[in-house]
Design a protein around this motif. Structure first.
Motif, PDB file in Angstrom:
ATOM      1  N   LEU A   1      49.502 -48.665  80.400  1.00 35.13           N
ATOM      2  CA  LEU A   1      48.584 -48.672  81.429  1.00 35.13           C
ATOM      3  C   LEU A   1      48.946 -48.913  82.732  1.00 35.13           C
ATOM      4  O   LEU A   1      47.879 -48.355  83.706  1.00 35.13           O
ATOM      5  N   LEU A   2      49.837 -49.378  83.196  1.00 29.63           N
ATOM      6  CA  LEU A   2      50.752 -49.380  84.616  1.00 29.63           C
ATOM      7  C   LEU A   2      50.807 -47.905  85.029  1.00 29.63           C
ATOM      8  O   LEU A   2      50.653 -47.520  86.015  1.00 29.63           O
ATOM      9  N   ALA A   3      51.511 -47.262  84.119  1.00 32.14           N
ATOM     10  CA  ALA A   3      51.857 -45.828  84.290  1.00 32.14           C
ATOM     11  C   ALA A   3      50.773 -44.944  84.398  1.00 32.14           C
ATOM     12  O   ALA A   3      50.512 -44.081  85.381  1.00 32.14           O
ATOM     13  N   TYR A   4      49.644 -45.435  83.812  1.00 30.57           N
ATOM     14  CA  TYR A   4      48.295 -44.636  83.834  1.00 30.57           C
ATOM     15  C   TYR A   4      47.690 -45.011  85.225  1.00 30.57           C
ATOM     16  O   TYR A   4      47.226 -43.905  86.023  1.00 30.57           O
ATOM     17  N   ALA A   5      47.786 -46.033  85.652  1.00 37.76           N
ATOM     18  CA  ALA A   5      47.205 -46.326  87.297  1.00 37.76           C
ATOM     19  C   ALA A   5      47.966 -45.176  88.266  1.00 37.76           C
ATOM     20  O   ALA A   5      47.336 -44.934  89.088  1.00 37.76           O
ATOM     21  N   LEU A   6      49.240 -45.353  88.129  1.00 40.11           N
ATOM     22  CA  LEU A   6      50.191 -44.578  88.867  1.00 40.11           C
ATOM     23  C   LEU A   6      49.887 -43.193  88.745  1.00 40.11           C
ATOM     24  O   LEU A   6      49.692 -42.285  89.816  1.00 40.11           O
ATOM     25  N   GLY A   7      49.835 -42.582  87.339  1.00 37.89           N
ATOM     26  CA  GLY A   7      49.440 -41.309  87.355  1.00 37.89           C
ATOM     27  C   GLY A   7      48.267 -40.661  87.767  1.00 37.89           C
ATOM     28  O   GLY A   7      48.160 -39.599  88.315  1.00 37.89           O
ATOM     29  N   LYS A   8      47.130 -41.571  87.890  1.00 39.19           N
ATOM     30  CA  LYS A   8      46.050 -41.223  88.644  1.00 39.19           C
ATOM     31  C   LYS A   8      46.080 -40.865  89.924  1.00 39.19           C
ATOM     32  O   LYS A   8      45.717 -40.114  90.472  1.00 39.19           O
ATOM     33  N   GLN A   9      46.759 -41.739  90.524  1.00 36.07           N
ATOM     34  CA  GLN A   9      47.033 -41.478  91.936  1.00 36.07           C
ATOM     35  C   GLN A   9      48.057 -40.372  92.208  1.00 36.07           C
ATOM     36  O   GLN A   9      47.659 -39.571  93.333  1.00 36.07           O
ATOM     37  N   PHE A  10      48.985 -39.907  91.421  1.00 39.75           N
ATOM     38  CA  PHE A  10      49.565 -38.526  91.482  1.00 39.75           C
ATOM     39  C   PHE A  10      48.743 -37.636  91.492  1.00 39.75           C
ATOM     40  O   PHE A  10      48.976 -36.391  92.001  1.00 39.75           O
ATOM     41  N   ILE A  11      47.495 -37.601  90.539  1.00 40.98           N
ATOM     42  CA  ILE A  11      46.763 -36.638  90.102  1.00 40.98           C
ATOM     43  C   ILE A  11      46.053 -36.429  91.725  1.00 40.98           C
ATOM     44  O   ILE A  11      45.815 -35.207  92.058  1.00 40.98           O
ATOM     45  N   GLN A  12      45.500 -37.465  92.285  1.00 40.35           N
ATOM     46  CA  GLN A  12      44.671 -37.151  93.442  1.00 40.35           C
ATOM     47  C   GLN A  12      45.611 -36.643  94.351  1.00 40.35           C
ATOM     48  O   GLN A  12      45.206 -35.999  95.357  1.00 40.35           O
TER      49      GLN A  12
END
Length: 462
Positions: A448-459
């Motif tokens: 879930l922490l990786a998911y939060a970072l992943g969404k920022q890379f998507i943006q």
């Protein structure tokens, strides 16, 4: 990008690609996939951890030892992995021996990605943290201090758009060869922010207040702090990368996910007992618990990609199947010790309480000679857990049962869903190349922490 990979990304909702170095059991990969980032290549050295990754992420495994033979390279072996495919490839071996030539060939011939015209979006990695951890000897000049440079080397070799580096909080204060506190951290930051390289990256931040993320702030039921350095290629005209905004905790969108939210729907197992199924949850104590348990049991949430990989969906019965929920088989002496530890207490607090009551002599034989503060602490139901580490079997005990946590409970506290398989033995001595289940879980990045970072890379990158 070949048509197989292009179709997979479009049909399954992936927007970006990555290379996952020091991949561990796949915590970062799981969170990235939830966010829409598909790891194409992973590199992992440890035997059982590589098996865990390959099973959960449907990866083919390239054994580096079968390619790099004493008498020379086995070209035909590498050839077999360089045919068009959309399956990720895990390279099992020493990352220092993974050359740019190997990586480029796999990207080009297996996935149709030519680094001159098309590139991987992110190269990520969390180099082994033992030499940085505050719990270790932290010797200056440890050979592991420079393992991280492979992340920079491979990122520049494939001209990735971004770099993500993860490590422990102790890195901030680790001394370098010059004896200066924090010089290793500055050296790593400078490596990821070097203007002189042909492929040059800009570090987003080296401010500890920005790069240190706490897992419980992003929905993980755990007080885990880890630093994340992000670099973006200087020649790209991209929106700025911003670190994820904390969503959980006091005065935020949601309260913290607690130990009770995370694990108390699991069947109560005693020491040495194993249960392989659980009942449906008919009611929840809070929205947090409902949200978390549904994710753990394999039901996708609205804002992420499917939580259960399609290739496992038919074999995993989300309503009933449960794996690795086995209470550690403690000796009678250990069971008697755990029975002395009250709710919210620890081995140390029990020792001090008995001493204050003048009753210590009766129970002194149950305690070790040295009483460590981090050992045998009861999890507190209404709070996030302590940090799950590779030693969590010795550090955490159930909130009210007299046993250490099960591997499944440890995985829940790390935000690994229940369909996640962990290879290897339940318990193995530390330092073995066959990491046990607890060590794999404790060393991982919480999905879930990786998911939060992943969404920022998507943006940023799309």
């Amino acid at each position: 990008m070949n048509e197989l990979l292009r179709h997979k990304m479009m049909s399954q909702g992936y927007s970006l690609t990555s290379i996952d170095l020091f991949s561990g059991p796949g915590g970062l990969a799981t969170g990235f996939k939830w966010a829409g980032i598909l790891p194409l290549i992973a590199v992992e050295w440890t035997n059982t951890t590589a098996e865990t990754y390959s099973v959960n992420h449907n990866s083919e495994v390239l054994e580096l030892s079968e390619y790099l033979l004493p008498e020379g390279v086995n070209s035909s072996y590498l050839d077999s992995f360089c045919r068009p495919s959309d399956r990720s490839l895990l390279i099992h071996g020493d990352v220092n021996l993974v050359t740019i030539t190997i990586v480029r060939r796999i990207l080009n011939e297996r996935f149709g990605i030519d680094s001159e015209t098309e590139t991987i979006d992110i190269v990520s990695g969390g180099a082994p943290c033992e030499s940085f951890s505050l719990a270790g000897p932290r010797k200056s000049g440890d050979s592991r201090d420079d393992l991280f440079s492979n992340i920079s080397r491979i990122a520049r070799g494939v001209k990735s758009k971004a770099i993500l580096f993860e490590n422990v909080k102790g890195l901030f204060s680790k001394k370098g060869p010059n004896g200066k506190k924090g010089s290793i951290f500055e050296y790593i930051c400078d490596t990821f922010d070097d203007k002189e390289q042909p492929v040059s990256y800009r570090l987003v931040s080296r401010n500890p207040n920005e790069v240190l993320l706490r897992a419980c702030d992003y929905g993980v039921p755990q007080l885990r702090e880890r630093l994340f350095l992000v670099s973006i290629r200087r020649d790209l005209n991209l929106p700025p990368f911003t670190y994820p905004t904390p969503q959980y905790g006091p005065n935020r969108h949601f309260p913290f996910v607690t130990v009770a939210d995370a694990i108390l729907d699991l069947p109560a197992v005693e020491s040495g007992e194993e249960i392989t199924h659980y009942s449906l949850v008919n009611s929840y104590s809070s929205e947090n618990q409902e949200h978390y348990i549904k994710l753990m049991r394999g039901f996708p949430l609205e804002d992420m990609l499917s939580a259960t990989p399609s290739y496992r969906e038919n074999e995993f019965q989300r309503e009933t199947s449960l794996s690795f929920h086995k209470g550690p088989g403690h000796l009678q002496r250990k069971l008697e010790l755990l029975a002395l530890i009250p709710p919210k207490g620890s081995m140390r607090s029990a020792f001090e309480q008995l001493a204050a009551q003048g009753a210590l002599d009766q129970y002194r034989h149950l305690f070790p000679n040295t009483i460590y503060g981090s050992r045998n602490r009861r999890l507190i139901e209404d709070q996030p857990s302590y940090t799950i580490t590779s030693h969590c079997l010795d550090e955490m005990i159930h909130p009210f049962l007299n046993r250490a946590i099960t591997p499944r409970e440890a995985a829940r506290l790390q935000s690994f869903p229940d369909w996640y398989y962990f290879a290897g033995p339940y318990v193995e001595f530390h330092g073995s190349k066959d990491e046990d289940k607890y060590e794999q879980i404790g060393d991982a990045i919480p999905p879930l922490l990786a998911y939060a970072l992943g969404k920022q890379f998507i943006q940023c990158l799309t």
